[in-house]
Design an enzyme around this catalytic site. Sequence first.
Site, PDB file in Angstrom:
ATOM      1  N   MET A  42     -31.570  -3.839   1.755  1.00 53.37           N
ATOM      2  CA  MET A  42     -33.225  -3.966   1.920  1.00 53.37           C
ATOM      3  C   MET A  42     -33.734  -3.250   0.614  1.00 53.37           C
ATOM      4  SD  MET A  42     -35.882  -1.905   3.915  1.00 53.37           S
ATOM      5  CE  MET A  42     -36.185  -0.943   2.908  1.00 53.37           C
ATOM      6  N   HIS A  89       2.839 -24.629  -3.284  1.00 52.80           N
ATOM      7  CA  HIS A  89       4.158 -24.479  -4.129  1.00 52.80           C
ATOM      8  C   HIS A  89       3.896 -24.145  -5.614  1.00 52.80           C
ATOM      9  CE1 HIS A  89       7.172 -25.824  -6.967  1.00 52.80           C
ATOM     10  NE2 HIS A  89       8.104 -25.235  -5.727  1.00 52.80           N
ATOM     11  N   ARG A 135     -36.275   4.567   0.837  1.00 51.48           N
ATOM     12  CA  ARG A 135     -35.357   3.522   0.485  1.00 51.48           C
ATOM     13  C   ARG A 135     -34.319   3.833   1.653  1.00 51.48           C
ATOM     14  NH1 ARG A 135     -33.834   7.449  -4.534  1.00 51.48           N
ATOM     15  NH2 ARG A 135     -32.790   5.795  -5.330  1.00 51.48           N
ATOM     16  N   SER A 160      18.333  -6.805   3.294  1.00 54.96           N
ATOM     17  CA  SER A 160      17.175  -7.103   2.402  1.00 54.96           C
ATOM     18  C   SER A 160      16.333  -7.960   3.242  1.00 54.96           C
ATOM     19  CB  SER A 160      17.534  -7.702   1.009  1.00 54.96           C
ATOM     20  OG  SER A 160      16.348  -8.027   0.462  1.00 54.96           O
ATOM     21  N   TYR A 186      14.017   0.468  -1.228  1.00 52.51           N
ATOM     22  CA  TYR A 186      13.319  -0.045  -2.425  1.00 52.51           C
ATOM     23  C   TYR A 186      12.583  -1.344  -2.008  1.00 52.51           C
ATOM     24  CZ  TYR A 186      16.884  -3.774  -2.091  1.00 52.51           C
ATOM     25  OH  TYR A 186      17.356  -5.045  -1.934  1.00 52.51           O
ATOM     26  N   LYS A 219     -26.825   7.690  -0.518  1.00 55.77           N
ATOM     27  CA  LYS A 219     -27.847   8.257  -1.298  1.00 55.77           C
ATOM     28  C   LYS A 219     -28.449   9.426  -0.921  1.00 55.77           C
ATOM     29  CE  LYS A 219     -30.280   4.238  -2.576  1.00 55.77           C
ATOM     30  NZ  LYS A 219     -31.074   3.264  -2.023  1.00 55.77           N
ATOM     31  N   CYS A 276      12.561  -8.311  -0.236  1.00 59.09           N
ATOM     32  CA  CYS A 276      12.438  -9.110  -1.232  1.00 59.09           C
ATOM     33  C   CYS A 276      11.494 -10.359  -1.093  1.00 59.09           C
ATOM     34  CB  CYS A 276      13.719  -9.713  -1.624  1.00 59.09           C
ATOM     35  SG  CYS A 276      14.563 -10.471  -0.288  1.00 59.09           S
ATOM     36  N   ARG A 288     -23.843   8.091  -7.784  1.00 61.98           N
ATOM     37  CA  ARG A 288     -22.843   7.828  -6.969  1.00 61.98           C
ATOM     38  C   ARG A 288     -21.706   7.392  -7.933  1.00 61.98           C
ATOM     39  NH1 ARG A 288     -25.512   1.983  -5.533  1.00 61.98           N
ATOM     40  NH2 ARG A 288     -25.964   1.351  -7.570  1.00 61.98           N
ATOM     41  N   GLY A 337      13.838 -10.570   4.162  1.00 58.87           N
ATOM     42  CA  GLY A 337      13.487 -11.784   3.459  1.00 58.87           C
ATOM     43  C   GLY A 337      12.058 -11.808   4.289  1.00 58.87           C
ATOM     44  N   GLY A 363     -28.545  -4.941  -1.739  1.00 66.10           N
ATOM     45  CA  GLY A 363     -29.470  -6.179  -1.294  1.00 66.10           C
ATOM     46  C   GLY A 363     -29.733  -5.898   0.129  1.00 66.10           C
ATOM     47  N   ARG A 380      21.496 -13.914  -4.438  1.00 65.52           N
ATOM     48  CA  ARG A 380      21.439 -14.524  -3.178  1.00 65.52           C
ATOM     49  C   ARG A 380      22.323 -15.815  -3.177  1.00 65.52           C
ATOM     50  NH1 ARG A 380      16.074 -16.587  -0.515  1.00 65.52           N
ATOM     51  NH2 ARG A 380      16.137 -18.080  -2.524  1.00 65.52           N
TER      52      ARG A 380
END
Length: 891
Positions: free
Chosen positions: A110, A461, A99, A769, A861, A29, A841, A343, A771, A108, A623
């Site tokens: 103050m 799951h 302030r 890869s 990747y 501020k 992956c 802001r 896992g 919140g 896979r």
Amino acid sequence: MSDSYKYVYSFGGGRADGKADMKALLGGKGANLAEMSVIGIPVPPGFTITTEVCAAYYENGKELPEASRPQVEAAIAQVEKEMGARLGDPSDPLLVSVRSGAALSMPGMMNTILNLGLSDVAAEGLARKTGNVRFAYDGYRRLIDMFGSVVMGVDHEHFEHELAALKAQRKVKNDTDLSGDDLKLLVEKYKAVYKKGTGSDFPQDPKDQLWAAIMAVFNSWEGHKAIEYRRIEKITGLKGTAVNVQAMVFGNMGENSGTGVAFTRDPNTGEDVFYGDYLINAQGEDVVAGIRTPEPISRLDTDMPKVYEQLMGIRQKLEGHYKEMQDIEFTVQDGTLYMLQTRTGKRTGSSAVRIAVEMAEAGMIDEKTAVRRVNPDTLNHLLLPGLDPKAKVKPVARGIAASPGAAAGRVVLSADAAIKHAAAHPDEPIMLVRKETSPEDVAGMHLAKGILTATGGKASHAAVVARGWGKPCVVGCDALVIDEKAGSITISGQAVKAGDFLTIDGTTGDVMIGKVPTVDAEMGGHFATFMAMADKFRTMKIRTNADSPKDALKAREFGAEGIGLCRTEHMFFDPQRIVDMRKMILADDEAGRKAALDALEPYQREDFIGLFEAMDGLPVTIRLLDPPLHEFLPHDEPGQAEVARQLGIPIKKVQDRVTQLHESNPMLGLRGCRLAIKFPEIADMQVRAIIDAAIAVKKMGKSVLPEIMIPLIGTVEELSFLKKRTIAVAKQCMAKAGTEVEYLIGTMIEVPRAALTADLIAEEAEFFSFGTNDLTQMTFGFSRDDITSFVPAYLEHKILKVDPFQTLDATGVGLLVEMGVTKGRAARKAKAGEHLKVGICGEHGGDPESVAFCHKVGMDYVSCSPFRVPIARLAAAQAALADGKAISRDR
Ligand code: ADP
Ligand code: MG
Ligand code: MG
């Protein structure tokens, strides 16, 4: 800190000691009030006491550093000079606000104290000077209330009570309907409340008020609310709060005054329109407090056209200066406009995208900046269907928001019911409602538009599978009671029958009875432009985890450049195939297994043809079968009886096999490559299906790039064994077809031993890869299915900073990953003179922080679920722009 050290920074009157980039010292501020003053925006004069004073205050045992006092006094004198009024002057008192303001906004923490400087004599003087008794005493009663509650801890309700009583007595509705004399009376009542609450009289010396207010701001930094907020928002490393003392301007001086809050663009849509609210004849937080209903900012044009024009000019100036959308607060005193705050404005994901694109197109910011401006996670909301914002929504319950997006569908209570419903009414959406889900339910889950469960957490799951498929899902809905036999459920006591409509919002966790309209995501326009911009900076490829041509096509729409993981087991849950799969599992010998596998092979081949066609020459990693076999058999008696009937065998045989397959720890048992080594005919069938499919697609004139991935390798010997067999089968297929196809054989690195011996494994593997789901599970020794019982406690006690299944643990698991990449690459280069292709992956492939990690360790990747592909694209672009700087490791 010496006496000459600067504790206090003044602003106002077209100049300031501070500027915008001094947020750490002046708070957000204070820094922006200084900046606005400097660039010629009207700001009431004032000064900022720095966050360093706050730190010193705590170091001194809650005493202000002596040297700061004369600097505050001098700064007040300067404000007095600027305003031509003096604190406590009975004929013309200067009033100020006090302030708080830390470097990061902490709503919140103050409440602001307004009208400080009023006393019995000052209020009378102000009334005399302005000729407005109402105004003077309205300010005074507000001060006693704010000072009393914020500084002295008197319950604000006690003041409110007096106000309500007086309004009732006068039979008026609004505060503004009270007369000057009423407010004078109210001040007396407030003073009594103050005395009762504090044991002393309201302080009449404005300097006493000011010092007490300054200390109160500093005290609020270590207040309960502020500590909680910093904990929840994970804010650390700030020095403290600054204090801003600023001359008051008055929005409550009559019909020609007012106060408002606004955004320089629409924070919901991003549209380049002024957006906000204001109130005539009001002060401070009245607009947000909901005391009166505010007017839309556009009406200011009719109410005060001059002020509106000036405000529009400031809007443009602020955006041009900060090159960001601003959230502003202003007050009009008797026709004169003052800015009280600016802001960076908070915004939704879709508005962030639009604002970034439009600012880049307008040349306000460059493309790099635009790409950095959008938080990848917020793209989620753009990609999934949401509740129609115009619809009336009345949730009956709220569960855990497990997978975002909204869906409406007809209630079915089992996977079987879903399959039957879909067969009878293929066009009708389905909502699968279960206590919890298990692998047996996946066929039903796949058919459903949305999934709702009574139990389970974010890693259940249902949650994991739904997220993978981009399906809305709400879990852990306590208010849901299911009576599967009766074919009905109740939610918060309200009955719903199977076949009735139910709507869920997986972004919030809300559950609604009936069909709430949903709206699809917008893929074109600003989103497409933005993603194209991000792709310019990205160096990693983004692949997707997909098991069906439909998902593969969806992912390509989102920009996927290959499939990083096709889980073949999901293909076996189809109602017809599961029968053959179970036949295979229940077979007594190799011949029986082979017969069942022969029946499955054409399906697998067709699946792969579909995938290869959908990916049209892009690499596809498949896979080999991974999960333990018992997951394909029902564990309940009615289910087992059904299997026995379908296969024409006694139920005892099914049950015996289930018992035989039972393992104390199935995640560490007969699964992954261990299955393929024990029952090589299963892997043989899959390899044949892959190679034959590749040959078929090649014959159609399309290019194909299959990558056969062998899961759960821990030793290079496992890989050599299976690789030999894979090559032999592939050779046979090609010889038979008289056509060659290119393919790679690689492995998942998901057992810690594989990462540790990556150099040995890379001599055999053509790609890695990672896992990271299993790798995290086995490195921590945390069962992924059981973490809800302790991970929340770990997070609470800061034993874990984040759930390691959501964000890759760079410190531990990441070390294995990095080691695997480095050792693997070096060994492959030495052995075969080639670059080892490396990707990830696990679920982490769609988590921005983890994507940044993958970039840093040099992966080729990342692969993630289709709906997270754009998130990964953006995260990878940002990682390339930051070039690894964003990664944090412990120590
Ligand atoms: P918050 O951090 O909660 O937004 P602020 O310090 O911005 O708190 O103050 C809240 C409101 O008080 C402001 O929006 C503004 O309307 C009012 N206010 C603060 N200082 C002044 C002032 N000097 N003159 C008039 N109104 C003020
Ligand atoms: Mg504010
Ligand atoms: Mg695994």
